[in-house]
Structure formats: structure tokens, C-alpha cells
Scaffold this motif. Structure first.
Motif, PDB file in Angstrom:
ATOM      1  N   UNK A  76     -41.342  10.136  -4.021  1.00 17.17           N
ATOM      2  CA  UNK A  76     -40.432   9.620  -2.995  1.00 17.17           C
ATOM      3  C   UNK A  76     -40.371  10.562  -1.795  1.00 17.17           C
ATOM      4  N   UNK A  77     -40.167  11.841  -2.058  1.00 18.31           N
ATOM      5  CA  UNK A  77     -39.991  12.795  -0.965  1.00 18.31           C
ATOM      6  C   UNK A  77     -41.301  13.073  -0.226  1.00 18.31           C
ATOM      7  N   UNK A  78     -42.429  12.988  -0.919  1.00 20.91           N
ATOM      8  CA  UNK A  78     -43.722  13.122  -0.231  1.00 20.91           C
ATOM      9  C   UNK A  78     -43.934  11.972   0.740  1.00 20.91           C
ATOM     10  N   UNK A  79     -43.559  10.763   0.332  1.00 22.52           N
ATOM     11  CA  UNK A  79     -43.656   9.613   1.239  1.00 22.52           C
ATOM     12  C   UNK A  79     -42.716   9.785   2.432  1.00 22.52           C
ATOM     13  N   UNK A  80     -41.541  10.318   2.143  1.00 16.40           N
ATOM     14  CA  UNK A  80     -40.542  10.481   3.204  1.00 16.40           C
ATOM     15  C   UNK A  80     -40.903  11.632   4.143  1.00 16.40           C
ATOM     16  N   UNK A  81     -41.552  12.656   3.611  1.00 20.37           N
ATOM     17  CA  UNK A  81     -41.915  13.807   4.431  1.00 20.37           C
ATOM     18  C   UNK A  81     -40.717  14.667   4.819  1.00 20.37           C
ATOM     19  N   UNK A  82     -39.687  14.637   4.012  1.00 16.91           N
ATOM     20  CA  UNK A  82     -38.501  15.443   4.300  1.00 16.91           C
ATOM     21  C   UNK A  82     -37.816  15.841   3.005  1.00 16.91           C
ATOM     22  N   UNK A  83     -36.874  16.772   3.095  1.00 14.28           N
ATOM     23  CA  UNK A  83     -36.194  17.215   1.884  1.00 14.28           C
ATOM     24  C   UNK A  83     -35.163  16.179   1.446  1.00 14.28           C
ATOM     25  N   UNK A  84     -34.680  16.356   0.242  1.00 15.32           N
ATOM     26  CA  UNK A  84     -33.827  15.342  -0.372  1.00 15.32           C
ATOM     27  C   UNK A  84     -32.504  15.141   0.372  1.00 15.32           C
ATOM     28  N   UNK A  85     -31.901  16.213   0.834  1.00 17.91           N
ATOM     29  CA  UNK A  85     -30.618  16.089   1.537  1.00 17.91           C
ATOM     30  C   UNK A  85     -30.806  15.332   2.845  1.00 17.91           C
ATOM     31  N   UNK A  91     -30.722   7.813   4.725  1.00 13.63           N
ATOM     32  CA  UNK A  91     -30.511   6.563   3.984  1.00 13.63           C
ATOM     33  C   UNK A  91     -29.078   6.094   4.170  1.00 13.63           C
ATOM     34  N   UNK A  92     -28.128   6.994   4.001  1.00  8.64           N
ATOM     35  CA  UNK A  92     -26.703   6.622   4.083  1.00  8.64           C
ATOM     36  C   UNK A  92     -26.284   6.263   5.511  1.00  8.64           C
ATOM     37  N   UNK A  93     -27.035   6.764   6.490  1.00 10.47           N
ATOM     38  CA  UNK A  93     -26.780   6.368   7.884  1.00 10.47           C
ATOM     39  C   UNK A  93     -27.422   5.025   8.200  1.00 10.47           C
ATOM     40  N   UNK A  94     -28.222   4.497   7.258  1.00 10.64           N
ATOM     41  CA  UNK A  94     -28.870   3.210   7.468  1.00 10.64           C
ATOM     42  C   UNK A  94     -30.144   3.283   8.289  1.00 10.64           C
ATOM     43  N   UNK A  95     -30.744   4.480   8.370  1.00 12.65           N
ATOM     44  CA  UNK A  95     -32.004   4.629   9.103  1.00 12.65           C
ATOM     45  C   UNK A  95     -33.081   3.766   8.441  1.00 12.65           C
ATOM     46  N   UNK A  96     -33.697   2.899   9.224  1.00  9.22           N
ATOM     47  CA  UNK A  96     -34.589   1.869   8.691  1.00  9.22           C
ATOM     48  C   UNK A  96     -35.734   2.442   7.861  1.00  9.22           C
ATOM     49  N   UNK A 101     -37.972   3.031   2.436  1.00  6.88           N
ATOM     50  CA  UNK A 101     -38.600   3.843   1.380  1.00  6.88           C
ATOM     51  C   UNK A 101     -37.742   3.869   0.113  1.00  6.88           C
ATOM     52  N   UNK A 102     -36.434   4.019   0.287  1.00  5.91           N
ATOM     53  CA  UNK A 102     -35.514   4.068  -0.850  1.00  5.91           C
ATOM     54  C   UNK A 102     -35.501   2.727  -1.591  1.00  5.91           C
ATOM     55  N   UNK A 103     -35.467   1.641  -0.855  1.00  4.71           N
ATOM     56  CA  UNK A 103     -35.465   0.324  -1.499  1.00  4.71           C
ATOM     57  C   UNK A 103     -36.796   0.047  -2.195  1.00  4.71           C
ATOM     58  N   UNK A 104     -37.901   0.500  -1.622  1.00  2.00           N
ATOM     59  CA  UNK A 104     -39.202   0.367  -2.297  1.00  2.00           C
ATOM     60  C   UNK A 104     -39.205   1.160  -3.597  1.00  2.00           C
ATOM     61  N   UNK A 105     -38.645   2.361  -3.541  1.00  5.13           N
ATOM     62  CA  UNK A 105     -38.531   3.202  -4.735  1.00  5.13           C
ATOM     63  C   UNK A 105     -37.726   2.469  -5.813  1.00  5.13           C
TER      64      UNK A 105
END
Length: 188
Positions: A76-85, A91-96, A101-105
């Protein structure tokens, strides 16, 4: 498997369940009749190498499309290219991008849970590194995704979230070691 010992110890009411460890590397265990099942060659519950897509990403085991490549936190985080926090803040801000990525996960996790639950008609214990980041809405999305086009829908009470996060494997290993010692002849 060590992490599953913690969940069995922490939840003595669990009879049959599949344990899914959502850590950097995915893990799993099978719980039957309140005990962690090893199987003939210590592979019972080794879900991380179930094939989800034969044309999927290359797994460290050499196969393609293992559940590991879709549902480990590293994947998940490799796809996102960022740390978990940062990822979950977005995600919680609703960034598309991050929300997609989270919904695909969660959709991949739902497919795995649906398939596994056909073999083990029991609870589904989600534990590990990612679990503290789950919200009620995430669980609802997961359950809705599991039940989508399913002839055998599950209810929300079948999903159990672990509470030890990243420490679950260490706690389980310690509990198992104490259990073995208490059951050994040394303590008789």
C-alpha cells in the motif's frame, strides 16, 4: 503465526477464525476450536501467498499476484509513495489519489476475506500495523465490498479488529513461549 497466539489469548471466546496480520509483510493464521492450527508443514493459514491475480505484481516469493503484493502495508505505502501518517492524513482529508488507493486496498482485502471465509466459516480477525488507522467507515466499506455480489453475506460482528497494532507478533511470541513453558514438564 505468533501474532495469532496473542489474539487467541486476548479473546478466549474465539472458536473458528482466520487471522490476517496487516503488517509491512502480510501474515495469516488459521484458528480452529480456539487454537492456532499449524497444519502438516506449518503452512495452515499462510494466506499471504494466495494468488489474487496470476498477472499481478511480482511477489518476493517469486510468484505473481500474491495477496502480499496487494494487502501488505508495504504494498500500500509503496503505491502511495509516502509514509503511513501522511497517507492516512490525506485519506481522511478526502484526497482523491490516496482515497482511491485506500479503497483499492480495501477491495482486494475484501476479495481475500470473502474467499477465505468460504473455507473457514468463522470470525475474521484483522490485526497489525494498519488496524489502528481503520475507521468505522472503513469497516463499513470493507463489509459492503465483501458482500458485493456475494451469495453468503457476512455481518459486521464477524470482523474483529486487533488492538495491539505493530506489537501483535511480539506479544504473541511471548504469550506462546509462556504457554509452552507452563504446559511443559519443567513446570509440573
Amino acid at each position: 503465526m505468533a501474532a495469532a497466539f496473542y489474539e487467541v489469548w486476548n479473546r478466549p471466546d474465539i472458536d473458528n477464525a482466520i487471522f490476517i496480520l496487516l503488517n509491512r509483510n502480510l501474515g495469516g493464521a488459521l484458528i480452529l476450536h480456539g487454537e492456532v492450527e499449524n497444519g502438516l508443514f506449518a503452512k495452515a493459514g499462510l494466506i499471504e501467498h494466495l494468488c489474487m491475480d496470476a498477472n499481478g505484481p511480482l511477489c518476493y516469493c517469486g510468484a505473481k499476484g500474491c495477496l502480499e503484493t496487494f494487502c501488505s502495508s508495504d504494498a500500500l505505502l509503496n503505491r502511495a509513495g509516502e509514509n503511513i501518517v501522511k497517507f492516512f492524513t490525506q485519506v481522511r482529508k478526502g484526497q482523491e489519489r490516496e482515497l482511491t488507493l485506500w479503497h483499492e486496498y480495501l477491495k482486494h482485502l475484501a476479495l481475500a476475506v470473502r474467499n477465505i471465509n468460504m473455507l473457514i466459516d468463522g470470525k475474521i480477525i484483522l490485526s497489525g500495523y494498519l488496524v489502528p488507522f481503520f475507521t468505522i467507515d472503513d469497516i463499513k466499506f470493507l463489509i459492503d465490498s465483501i458482500n458485493e455480489n456475494s451469495s453468503f453475506p457476512i455481518k459486521e460482528d464477524l470482523i474483529i479488529l486487533g488492538n495491539a497494532g505493530d506489537y501483535t507478533p511480539a506479544l504473541g511470541a511471548a504469550i506462546n513461549a509462556v504457554d509452552v513453558m507452563l504446559k511443559s514438564k519443567l513446570c509440573a
